[in-house]
Design a protein around this motif. Structure first.
Motif, PDB file in Angstrom:
ATOM      1  N   ARG A  55      -2.177   4.106  -9.318  1.00  0.00           N
ATOM      2  CA  ARG A  55      -2.687   5.183  -8.467  1.00  0.00           C
ATOM      3  C   ARG A  55      -3.108   4.629  -7.109  1.00  0.00           C
ATOM      4  O   ARG A  55      -2.817   5.222  -6.057  1.00  0.00           O
ATOM      5  CB  ARG A  55      -3.872   5.877  -9.146  1.00  0.00           C
ATOM      6  N   ILE A  56      -3.754   3.484  -7.113  1.00  0.00           N
ATOM      7  CA  ILE A  56      -4.188   2.847  -5.864  1.00  0.00           C
ATOM      8  C   ILE A  56      -2.973   2.440  -5.035  1.00  0.00           C
ATOM      9  O   ILE A  56      -2.945   2.641  -3.815  1.00  0.00           O
ATOM     10  CB  ILE A  56      -5.101   1.636  -6.166  1.00  0.00           C
ATOM     11  N   ALA A  57      -1.943   1.890  -5.680  1.00  0.00           N
ATOM     12  CA  ALA A  57      -0.725   1.512  -4.969  1.00  0.00           C
ATOM     13  C   ALA A  57      -0.054   2.744  -4.365  1.00  0.00           C
ATOM     14  O   ALA A  57       0.441   2.691  -3.233  1.00  0.00           O
ATOM     15  CB  ALA A  57       0.234   0.791  -5.914  1.00  0.00           C
ATOM     16  N   ASP A  58      -0.043   3.850  -5.092  1.00  0.00           N
ATOM     17  CA  ASP A  58       0.537   5.092  -4.554  1.00  0.00           C
ATOM     18  C   ASP A  58      -0.232   5.560  -3.319  1.00  0.00           C
ATOM     19  O   ASP A  58       0.376   6.001  -2.336  1.00  0.00           O
ATOM     20  CB  ASP A  58       0.542   6.188  -5.618  1.00  0.00           C
ATOM     21  N   LEU A  59      -1.552   5.463  -3.372  1.00  0.00           N
ATOM     22  CA  LEU A  59      -2.350   5.829  -2.199  1.00  0.00           C
ATOM     23  C   LEU A  59      -1.985   4.954  -1.004  1.00  0.00           C
ATOM     24  O   LEU A  59      -1.811   5.450   0.114  1.00  0.00           O
ATOM     25  CB  LEU A  59      -3.849   5.691  -2.500  1.00  0.00           C
ATOM     26  N   ALA A  60      -1.839   3.678  -1.245  1.00  0.00           N
ATOM     27  CA  ALA A  60      -1.524   2.741  -0.163  1.00  0.00           C
ATOM     28  C   ALA A  60      -0.140   3.013   0.409  1.00  0.00           C
ATOM     29  O   ALA A  60       0.048   2.982   1.625  1.00  0.00           O
ATOM     30  CB  ALA A  60      -1.622   1.307  -0.674  1.00  0.00           C
ATOM     31  N   ARG A  89      -1.120  -5.964  -0.507  1.00  0.00           N
ATOM     32  CA  ARG A  89      -0.132  -6.518  -1.429  1.00  0.00           C
ATOM     33  C   ARG A  89       0.455  -5.422  -2.321  1.00  0.00           C
ATOM     34  O   ARG A  89       1.654  -5.391  -2.558  1.00  0.00           O
ATOM     35  CB  ARG A  89      -0.755  -7.616  -2.303  1.00  0.00           C
ATOM     36  N   LEU A  90      -0.415  -4.527  -2.814  1.00  0.00           N
ATOM     37  CA  LEU A  90       0.057  -3.429  -3.655  1.00  0.00           C
ATOM     38  C   LEU A  90       1.001  -2.510  -2.888  1.00  0.00           C
ATOM     39  O   LEU A  90       1.984  -1.997  -3.444  1.00  0.00           O
ATOM     40  CB  LEU A  90      -1.121  -2.613  -4.201  1.00  0.00           C
ATOM     41  N   ALA A  91       0.733  -2.295  -1.622  1.00  0.00           N
ATOM     42  CA  ALA A  91       1.554  -1.395  -0.809  1.00  0.00           C
ATOM     43  C   ALA A  91       2.958  -1.956  -0.586  1.00  0.00           C
ATOM     44  O   ALA A  91       3.910  -1.190  -0.457  1.00  0.00           O
ATOM     45  CB  ALA A  91       0.876  -1.115   0.524  1.00  0.00           C
ATOM     46  N   THR A  92       3.094  -3.278  -0.559  1.00  0.00           N
ATOM     47  CA  THR A  92       4.396  -3.875  -0.277  1.00  0.00           C
ATOM     48  C   THR A  92       5.230  -4.064  -1.525  1.00  0.00           C
ATOM     49  O   THR A  92       6.425  -4.322  -1.418  1.00  0.00           O
ATOM     50  CB  THR A  92       4.241  -5.226   0.427  1.00  0.00           C
ATOM     51  N   ARG A  93       4.621  -3.968  -2.694  1.00  0.00           N
ATOM     52  CA  ARG A  93       5.401  -4.108  -3.947  1.00  0.00           C
ATOM     53  C   ARG A  93       6.284  -2.887  -4.137  1.00  0.00           C
ATOM     54  O   ARG A  93       5.910  -1.767  -3.829  1.00  0.00           O
ATOM     55  CB  ARG A  93       4.472  -4.229  -5.150  1.00  0.00           C
TER      56      ARG A  93
END
Length: 94
Positions: A55-60, A89-93
């Motif tokens: 969920r946090i990665a989706d937000l990013a 880092r999560l946003a770029t994965r």
């Protein structure tokens, strides 16, 4: 009795300071280990399976980085700088 208190309060203050500094050192070590584990997972192309992190990665990824950083800090208890780096880092994965 009063003389004992004069020695007790500074001693308790020193003890509290010592404990706090040790906790801070342990927290820094844990943060470094988490960053290293994240780098290893990235290198292997693996991702930690956790719905909250997803969920946090989706937000990013959708441009809501401030919300993502806030959610990451609440989820992990990390500081601002660590949370910002983790969210990036999560946003770029993929």
């Amino acid at each position: 009795m009063d003389m004992a208190l004069l020695f007790l309060f500074p001693l308790l203050g020193l003890l509290a300071w010592n404990i706090e500094s040790r906790i801070e050192r342990v927290n820094r070590k844990v943060s470094r280990l988490e960053r290293k584990i994240d780098l290893i997972l990235d290198q292997l192309g693996l991702q930690e399976e956790n719905p909250e992190l997803a969920r946090i990665a989706d937000l990013a990824r959708t441009g809501q980085k401030i919300k993502a950083i806030k959610a990451y800090r609440e989820f992990t208890g990390e500081g601002l700088a660590e949370a910002k780096n983790a969210v990036e880092r999560l946003a770029t994965r993929a």
